[in-house]
Each structure stands twice: as C-alpha cells, then as structure tokens.
Design an enzyme around this catalytic site. Structure first.
Site, PDB file in Angstrom:
ATOM      1  N   CYS A   2       0.849  -1.187   0.000  1.00 50.93           N
ATOM      2  CA  CYS A   2       0.000   0.000   0.000  1.00 50.93           C
ATOM      3  C   CYS A   2       0.889   1.243   0.000  1.00 50.93           C
ATOM      4  O   CYS A   2       2.048   1.189   0.380  1.00 50.93           O
ATOM      5  CB  CYS A   2      -0.868   0.018   1.239  1.00 50.93           C
ATOM      6  SG  CYS A   2      -1.839  -1.475   1.434  1.00 50.93           S
ATOM      7  N   ARG A  27       2.974  -0.077  -6.524  1.00 50.05           N
ATOM      8  CA  ARG A  27       3.161  -0.940  -5.358  1.00 50.05           C
ATOM      9  C   ARG A  27       1.870  -1.624  -4.917  1.00 50.05           C
ATOM     10  O   ARG A  27       1.890  -2.587  -4.165  1.00 50.05           O
ATOM     11  CB  ARG A  27       3.652  -0.096  -4.183  1.00 50.05           C
ATOM     12  CG  ARG A  27       5.035   0.401  -4.399  1.00 50.05           C
ATOM     13  CD  ARG A  27       5.329   1.491  -3.410  1.00 50.05           C
ATOM     14  NE  ARG A  27       6.709   1.878  -3.535  1.00 50.05           N
ATOM     15  CZ  ARG A  27       7.616   1.715  -2.586  1.00 50.05           C
ATOM     16  NH1 ARG A  27       7.295   1.185  -1.448  1.00 50.05           N
ATOM     17  NH2 ARG A  27       8.857   2.100  -2.778  1.00 50.05           N
ATOM     18  N   TRP A  75      -3.358  -2.318  -1.428  1.00 48.18           N
ATOM     19  CA  TRP A  75      -3.195  -3.702  -1.869  1.00 48.18           C
ATOM     20  C   TRP A  75      -3.824  -4.532  -0.765  1.00 48.18           C
ATOM     21  O   TRP A  75      -3.365  -4.530   0.375  1.00 48.18           O
ATOM     22  CB  TRP A  75      -1.716  -4.025  -2.023  1.00 48.18           C
ATOM     23  CG  TRP A  75      -1.454  -5.384  -2.586  1.00 48.18           C
ATOM     24  CD1 TRP A  75      -1.459  -5.742  -3.905  1.00 48.18           C
ATOM     25  CD2 TRP A  75      -1.127  -6.570  -1.852  1.00 48.18           C
ATOM     26  NE1 TRP A  75      -1.163  -7.072  -4.028  1.00 48.18           N
ATOM     27  CE2 TRP A  75      -0.947  -7.614  -2.788  1.00 48.18           C
ATOM     28  CE3 TRP A  75      -0.960  -6.865  -0.509  1.00 48.18           C
ATOM     29  CZ2 TRP A  75      -0.626  -8.906  -2.426  1.00 48.18           C
ATOM     30  CZ3 TRP A  75      -0.637  -8.160  -0.145  1.00 48.18           C
ATOM     31  CH2 TRP A  75      -0.470  -9.167  -1.093  1.00 48.18           C
ATOM     32  N   ASN A  99      -0.695   1.547   6.408  1.00 51.50           N
ATOM     33  CA  ASN A  99       0.021   0.454   5.737  1.00 51.50           C
ATOM     34  C   ASN A  99       0.461  -0.529   6.803  1.00 51.50           C
ATOM     35  O   ASN A  99       0.844  -0.109   7.897  1.00 51.50           O
ATOM     36  CB  ASN A  99       1.299   0.962   5.055  1.00 51.50           C
ATOM     37  CG  ASN A  99       1.019   1.711   3.791  1.00 51.50           C
ATOM     38  OD1 ASN A  99      -0.124   1.774   3.336  1.00 51.50           O
ATOM     39  ND2 ASN A  99       2.058   2.298   3.223  1.00 51.50           N
ATOM     40  N   GLY A 100       0.475  -1.793   6.476  1.00 50.00           N
ATOM     41  CA  GLY A 100       0.929  -2.796   7.442  1.00 50.00           C
ATOM     42  C   GLY A 100      -0.232  -3.655   7.891  1.00 50.00           C
ATOM     43  O   GLY A 100      -1.273  -3.706   7.240  1.00 50.00           O
ATOM     44  N   GLU A 478      13.661 -18.639 -11.238  1.00 46.86           N
ATOM     45  CA  GLU A 478      13.333 -17.252 -11.562  1.00 46.86           C
ATOM     46  C   GLU A 478      12.517 -17.172 -12.860  1.00 46.86           C
ATOM     47  O   GLU A 478      11.545 -16.411 -12.951  1.00 46.86           O
ATOM     48  CB  GLU A 478      14.632 -16.439 -11.650  1.00 46.86           C
ATOM     49  CG  GLU A 478      14.490 -14.993 -12.095  1.00 46.86           C
ATOM     50  CD  GLU A 478      13.546 -14.169 -11.242  1.00 46.86           C
ATOM     51  OE1 GLU A 478      13.134 -14.606 -10.155  1.00 46.86           O
ATOM     52  OE2 GLU A 478      13.179 -13.064 -11.690  1.00 46.86           O
ATOM     53  N   LYS A 482       8.785 -15.569 -13.059  1.00 46.50           N
ATOM     54  CA  LYS A 482       8.423 -14.484 -13.987  1.00 46.50           C
ATOM     55  C   LYS A 482       7.184 -14.869 -14.770  1.00 46.50           C
ATOM     56  O   LYS A 482       6.260 -14.093 -14.916  1.00 46.50           O
ATOM     57  CB  LYS A 482       9.545 -14.199 -14.989  1.00 46.50           C
ATOM     58  CG  LYS A 482      10.721 -13.365 -14.633  1.00 46.50           C
ATOM     59  CD  LYS A 482      10.485 -11.981 -14.128  1.00 46.50           C
ATOM     60  CE  LYS A 482       9.998 -11.916 -12.728  1.00 46.50           C
ATOM     61  NZ  LYS A 482      10.896 -11.751 -11.654  1.00 46.50           N
ATOM     62  N   GLU A 485       3.952 -15.048 -12.593  1.00 43.17           N
ATOM     63  CA  GLU A 485       3.512 -13.728 -12.114  1.00 43.17           C
ATOM     64  C   GLU A 485       2.701 -12.967 -13.150  1.00 43.17           C
ATOM     65  O   GLU A 485       1.718 -12.321 -12.807  1.00 43.17           O
ATOM     66  CB  GLU A 485       4.729 -12.854 -11.771  1.00 43.17           C
ATOM     67  CG  GLU A 485       5.330 -13.117 -10.430  1.00 43.17           C
ATOM     68  CD  GLU A 485       6.392 -12.090 -10.097  1.00 43.17           C
ATOM     69  OE1 GLU A 485       6.229 -11.369  -9.111  1.00 43.17           O
ATOM     70  OE2 GLU A 485       7.402 -11.995 -10.834  1.00 43.17           O
ATOM     71  N   HIS A 501      12.954 -37.971 -10.172  1.00 49.91           N
ATOM     72  CA  HIS A 501      12.555 -38.384  -8.822  1.00 49.91           C
ATOM     73  C   HIS A 501      11.092 -38.035  -8.544  1.00 49.91           C
ATOM     74  O   HIS A 501      10.702 -37.910  -7.387  1.00 49.91           O
ATOM     75  CB  HIS A 501      13.483 -37.755  -7.782  1.00 49.91           C
ATOM     76  CG  HIS A 501      14.904 -38.202  -7.949  1.00 49.91           C
ATOM     77  ND1 HIS A 501      15.312 -39.484  -7.670  1.00 49.91           N
ATOM     78  CD2 HIS A 501      16.001 -37.562  -8.433  1.00 49.91           C
ATOM     79  CE1 HIS A 501      16.600 -39.605  -7.943  1.00 49.91           C
ATOM     80  NE2 HIS A 501      17.043 -38.450  -8.415  1.00 49.91           N
ATOM     81  N   LYS A 597       4.370  -4.311  -5.757  1.00 55.36           N
ATOM     82  CA  LYS A 597       5.805  -4.156  -5.974  1.00 55.36           C
ATOM     83  C   LYS A 597       6.592  -4.289  -4.687  1.00 55.36           C
ATOM     84  O   LYS A 597       7.720  -4.780  -4.672  1.00 55.36           O
ATOM     85  CB  LYS A 597       6.061  -2.791  -6.621  1.00 55.36           C
ATOM     86  CG  LYS A 597       7.503  -2.552  -7.015  1.00 55.36           C
ATOM     87  CD  LYS A 597       7.919  -3.461  -8.145  1.00 55.36           C
ATOM     88  CE  LYS A 597       9.375  -3.286  -8.534  1.00 55.36           C
ATOM     89  NZ  LYS A 597       9.841  -4.453  -9.319  1.00 55.36           N
TER      90      LYS A 597
HETATM   91  O1  M6R Z   1      11.719  -5.864  -2.827  1.00 59.74           O
HETATM   92  P1  M6R Z   1      12.207  -7.264  -2.662  1.00 59.74           P
HETATM   93  O2  M6R Z   1      13.300  -7.625  -3.580  1.00 59.74           O
HETATM   94  O3  M6R Z   1      12.565  -7.581  -1.229  1.00 59.74           O
HETATM   95  O4  M6R Z   1      10.953  -8.162  -3.019  1.00 59.74           O
HETATM   96  C1  M6R Z   1      10.935  -9.536  -2.866  1.00 59.74           C
HETATM   97  C2  M6R Z   1       9.802 -10.149  -3.658  1.00 59.74           C
HETATM   98  O5  M6R Z   1       8.575  -9.682  -3.202  1.00 59.74           O
HETATM   99  C3  M6R Z   1       9.930  -9.829  -5.151  1.00 59.74           C
HETATM  100  O6  M6R Z   1      11.150 -10.252  -5.657  1.00 59.74           O
HETATM  101  C4  M6R Z   1       8.795 -10.494  -5.933  1.00 59.74           C
HETATM  102  O7  M6R Z   1       8.963 -11.887  -5.930  1.00 59.74           O
HETATM  103  C5  M6R Z   1       8.749  -9.931  -7.354  1.00 59.74           C
HETATM  104  N1  M6R Z   1       7.399  -9.691  -7.733  1.00 59.74           N
HETATM  105  C6  M6R Z   1       9.383 -10.810  -8.352  1.00 59.74           C
HETATM  106  O8  M6R Z   1       9.188 -10.424  -9.654  1.00 59.74           O
END
Ligand code: M6R
Length: 602
Positions: A2, A27, A75, A99-100, A478, A482, A485, A501, A597
């Site tokens: 947020c 974010r 968010w 926030n939080g 990774e 990607k 997501e 396995h 974000k």
């Molecule tokens: O800001 P950070 O690198 O600590 O964030 C960690 C994850 O939330 C972040 O890498 C998330 O997995 C991304 N959306 C990946 O694309």
C-alpha cells in the site's frame, strides 16, 4: 504494497495527493482514496481499481485554502478490494490511512463492537479510527487519544489520522512499515517512500519504529517511548528520475532492455582491471567472518541462491540461503562469525527486514544489497551495496534481479580477494567475464521477434517446467516465477537432475519444458535429463548455444566462455518469453493481479 501520502498546507491538496499516489501506484492498486479537511469542510473520495478511477471521480473537486489531507493506494490484505474496504476509513468525524497489519485487530474490533461501535469494512485499519474516537469521546485531548490508540496497536503500521476535532493537525505513527516526513518551509508532507515528495519537499526525516506524533502550524512534534524528542532533517534530492515508458509498451519491457546499460552502471568503479573495489565495505569488514547467510524473498531469493554457488566456488566461504518468511520462525542457530546478507529490490520487504532485525539482535554483522538508498533495510544494515538498477516499476522484477546477481558475483570475488582464497588468474578471468555481461544482455530485434513468434505456442497446456543445473537451477526458478507472475500459467522451476525423482510423471505433450542448457556447465548432464523428458513426449523448448535435435523449439544463445555470461543471456530469454506470453494473453504486464511491488506486510 500500500502507499500513503499526506500533506498539510495551503496548496491544492487533491493534486498533491493524486500525484503522490501515482508514484506509489505500482506498489498496490486494488483501490485508492483521499480525505481532505479544509476549515470545517470535509471531503472524501474512494474508488476501486486503478488510480485513474479516483482521478475521474474527483475531477470536479478542487481544495481551497489551508487544509490537511491524507491519501492511500491499497493492496488488499484484510477484506476484498471494495470501496468500503478502501482507505481512508471513517469513524464519526475522523479519517485514517494505514500500511501494514494490525495483528490484534480482531480483539480490538470485538472490544469496540461490544461497546456499540459499527464497523463498515472488513479491514484491520478501521479499528484505529474507532479507537481514536472512543478515547476522544471519553474526554481525552486529540493527541492523547491518538497516543493511547497507538499504544494499543500490535503489528506493523505506518498510519496517518485526521479529525474534525483537530482540523489543523495530522497525527502520525510508525512501527515496522516505512514512513517519512517531508518539509518545505511551513508545509509538511508525509509519504511511505520518498518518490511522491521529491521535487516538493526540500528536507526529509525518516521515521524510526516506535515513533509517533503530530504536525501543526508547520511544526512536527515527535515522540517515542521516552517522550518528546528532537530530530534532524536530511536534504532531499530534488532530482525526480521518475520512470517513463519511453516508447516501450510496458515498464517491464523497458526494464528488460535497460539491463545491459544498468549492468555497466553496477560495475562502474567496482570492477577494476585486477581486482574488485567495494568502497561501501570498510577495511577489515570480513576479518571476523567465516560464513555467510543470505536471507531474501521472491526474485531476490533466487539471486541469493545463485550467489551461494559463487561464494562457495569462488571465495571458498560457506554460504547458506534462507527464505526470509521461513527464517523468522525457525529459531535459527546464528553464530557471530556469520555475515548476514539481505537482498531486496525495494528495501522494504517486511519479512526480509524482520529477519535482518533478528540477526542484528543475535549480534551478527549485516550487509544489504538493495536498489533503494535510504530504504528501511539499507538503514538497518551495518553496510549496504546499492545495485544501481534505477527505479524499477514493473511488478515483475527484471533489472533488479540482474544487478543483484552481479553485485553478489562481485562480492564473491571480493571475499576471495580479501581472504586470499582466489588466485590472481581466476580473479582476472572472472573480471574478464564480467565485462562481457553488458553485451550478453543486449536485446536484439531478432531475439525479441523470435520470442514473440514462439510465444503463441505456449498459451495453454497443463504447466511449465523450467529446468537447469547448478546456477541455472535458481535461474530456472526465476524464469518460472516471472512466467507465473504475469501470465497466470502454472510454472515450476526444478533442478534438471531431480525430474526423474517424481515430476517426470507429469510428462506428456502438454507439459512444456523450458530447458536451460548452457555449454559451459554440465552440458552433457542436462542434455541427458532433457532427453529423458523428450522420451516421454514432453514439449521441449531448449535454450542453448548448441543446437539440440530433440527440441521442439530452440532458442540459440551465443557461445561464451563463462557460465555467468550464459546465465545472463538466458535470463533475458526467459524474461522476454514471459513478457510475450503475458501480452498475448491480454494481461496487465506491469501490474499483474494480486501482486504488489513492495511487500511491506508479513
Ligand atoms: O523488494 P524485494 O526484492 O525484497 O521483493 C521480494 C519479492 O517480493 C519480489 O522479488 C517479488 O517476488 C517480485 N514480484 C518478483 O518479480
């Protein structure tokens, strides 16, 4: 996650809030809202979805004269993304943004409900405004009521509260979630990160956990558990390097293309002819260190996994890696000869930040690798190395991952250097390879066009397996992250040697295998793993410099002499493939559903 913006002063408040929230929107973007009090006039607007909906709703409103104002982009954590759940939350005569997560909100809510308070939303935040009004209604002065409210909150919060009973005052509190105060003469700004106030405020104060207070007549009154305290402001840079798409369709696309350039920036002044120079680390930083523990989340965790191979192989130092949210509750055994490294693009990830605080409490030396200077994680660490990727706006992290991995590679050489565990010859050849990475990251028209064409074949099926070995295993993780997501297709990253396995049971023509087949590292091994999958009719998309006859699709990379150079080139391929699949599926590449974000809640 947020985002919060606040302003007290004579300027037009709606625009300040909306412009500030715009900077934070990437974010969190489930809903947004603003509340403004000018004299005795109170205005509040909320809209679900993107900020443009709120802009539309407020287009005929303009604030006038002196006033106080707060805004929020949400968010969802507690309750669906609806207008009722959007902030600011209203009591009888006050508004709050937060926030939080208020961990004890359920108990507080039940207490308030038993006293006759009606709740409109499903959020934890709403308890704050009702608690404030309860204490005020019982006869406390507004600040006393706010202070007592804050003392009842457990969990993480950055919160702003305004009330008709104090129409010239903004109340604030911070614990665990970031918040800062900006100053320009008598005008005071609040924000959950500095981007919304750059170019507006000249000075800034980053609130510490446990601080709270109020601002009135341009004066900030700051308190912590010991009472009122003084504080010193820092100058805030006036350069707004606000990211624009510059002709690309999406920020993510632009950020993929930027990787070659930012990699050069990351290495500048650090990768020298004969050695690695890290001015951020004082001499003797590693003297007492015999092991490394890295803690991170998501993509940053994948760069950490990659680094573990490099630290042990190149620097001969023990390195283990933990997911921050797991680390926090596993009661880990920590020894003081371990360097605790956190990796975070945003520097605000709640789990990573809390893991860092735990390690500090255990007396460990800490180092953060981060893309945002002055972020909570950077400020909390003994030392920090900035990744210099520039602002990353796409929620799916790309250039931040690339630069984190580069910094970790540099750091592994640096450790080898200061500990004398790397030979001059190896150091030289690693440095030589590093200098080839910007070229490996260049996106050519041919490559992009090829991935665009190929992507149409990968829009269905029952799942993707990204497979690789060694450092290409974290890259497989990774690549899969990607893809899921931004495409919402199921994808897994797996060590190629592990497929037999269990997961190989899934193999059929509708199982898409993205095989990372570098020539410089275990090529024959991965080749036989892929052959096993091909024999079970899995659809194979091979990424390799070496043509592979069993591949259904083949993306040829350059022949290189170093695994890390191959790593970065293959990274770009997986990023572009995810992007093109997502575009074909009609998804919002930069703001994928359910994601944010910066994840500032646990
Ligand atoms: O800001 P950070 O690198 O600590 O964030 C960690 C994850 O939330 C972040 O890498 C998330 O997995 C991304 N959306 C990946 O694309």
């Amino acid at each position: 996650m947020c985002g919060i913006v606040g302003y007290i002063g004579p300027k037009e408040k709606k625009e300040i809030l909306l412009d500030g929230l715009q900077e934070l929107e990437y974010r969190g973007y489930d809903s947004a809202g603003i509340a403004i009090i000018e004299g005795s006039n109170l205005h509040q607007f909320k809209a679900i979805g993107k900020l443009e909906n709120l802009r539309e709703k407020t287009k005929n409103y303009h604030s006038e004269g002196f006033g106080i104002s707060i805004g929020h982009t949400r968010w969802a954590t507690h309750g669906k993304p609806t207008e009722l759940n959007a902030h600011p939350h209203l009591g009888q005569y006050s508004y709050v943004v937060h926030n939080g997560i208020i961990e004890n909100y359920q108990a507080l809510k039940e207490e308030l409900q038993s006293e006759g308070v009606d709740f409109l939303s499903q959020t934890d935040t709403e308890t704050i405004v009702h608690l404030f009004e309860k204490y005020h209604n019982e006869g406390m002065e507004p600040f006393e009521a706010f202070k007592t409210t804050v003392s009842r909150l457990e969990g993480a919060y950055a919160t702003l509260l305004i009330s008709e009973v104090a129409p010239d005052t903004i109340f604030f509190a911070k614990n665990g979630s970031p918040m800062l105060i900006g100053f320009d003469g008598n005008e005071v700004y609040f924000a959950s990160s500095d981007t919304p106030i750059i170019g507006k405020a000249k000075e800034v104060y980053y609130l510490e956990d446990g601080e709270y207070g109020y601002v009135q007549a341009g004066e900030v009154h700051l308190f912590d558990k010991n009472g009122e305290k003084s504080f010193s402001k820092q100058t805030l840079s006036a350069d707004k390097i606000s990211a624009q798409k510059d002709g690309y369709r999406f920020f993510m696309e632009k950020e993929i293309y930027e990787q070659s350039y930012v990699m050069t920036e990351t290495m500048m002044g650090r990768v020298l002819d004969e050695h690695i120079k890290l001015d951020e680390l004082e001499e003797g930083f590693f003297d007492t260190i015999n092991a490394i523990k890295i803690c991170a989340c998501g993509t940053s965790y994948h760069s950490a996994l990659t680094a573990a191979y490099l630290f042990e192989r190149l620097a001969k130092i023990r390195c283990d890696v933990e997911i921050a949210s797991e680390f926090r509750y596993k009661e880990p055994l920590l020894t003081k000869d371990t360097l605790f490294i956190t990796i975070s693009q945003s520097g605000e990830t709640a789990d990573t930040l809390e893991a860092l605080k735990m390690a500090k409490r255990a007396g460990l030396k800490s180092l953060s690798i981060c893309n945002v200077d002055n972020s909570s994680i950077v400020r909390e660490s003994d030392a920090a190395i900035l990744t210099r990727a520039g602002i990353e706006k796409g929620v799916a992290s790309t250039k931040a991952f690339a630069t984190q991995t580069m910094v970790l590679w540099m750091l592994s050489l640096y450790v080898g250097q200061v500990k004398g565990t790397i030979t001059t010859e190896t150091l030289r050849s690693e440095i030589d390879a590093m200098r080839h990475t910007p070229k490996a990251l260049v996106v050519t028209d041919t490559l992009h066009a090829r991935l665009h064409r190929l992507s149409k074949r990968y829009l269905h099926g029952h799942g993707f397996f990204f497979i690789g070995r060694d450092i290409f295993f974290p890259l497989a993780l990774e690549g899969a992250l990607k893809l899921k997501e931004i495409s919402y297709l199921h994808a897994e990253g797996y060590p190629a040697g592990e497929m037999k396995h269990g997961p190989i049971a899934l193999a059929d023509s509708e199982l898409f295998t993205i095989a990372l087949m570098p020539k410089t590292l275990h090529y024959e091994k991965i080749k036989s793993n892929v052959e096993e999958l091909s024999a079970r009719d899995a659809t194979i998309c091979a990424i390799s410099p070496e043509p592979f006859e069993l591949a259904d699709d083949f993306i040829q990379t350059q022949h290189s002499s170093h695994p890390m150079v191959e790593f970065f080139e293959m990274m770009v391929v997986t990023q572009l493939l995810a992007l093109e699949i997502s575009v074909r599926l009609g998804n919002d590449v930069d703001m994928p559903r359910n994601l944010a974000k910066s994840v500032t809640v646990e």
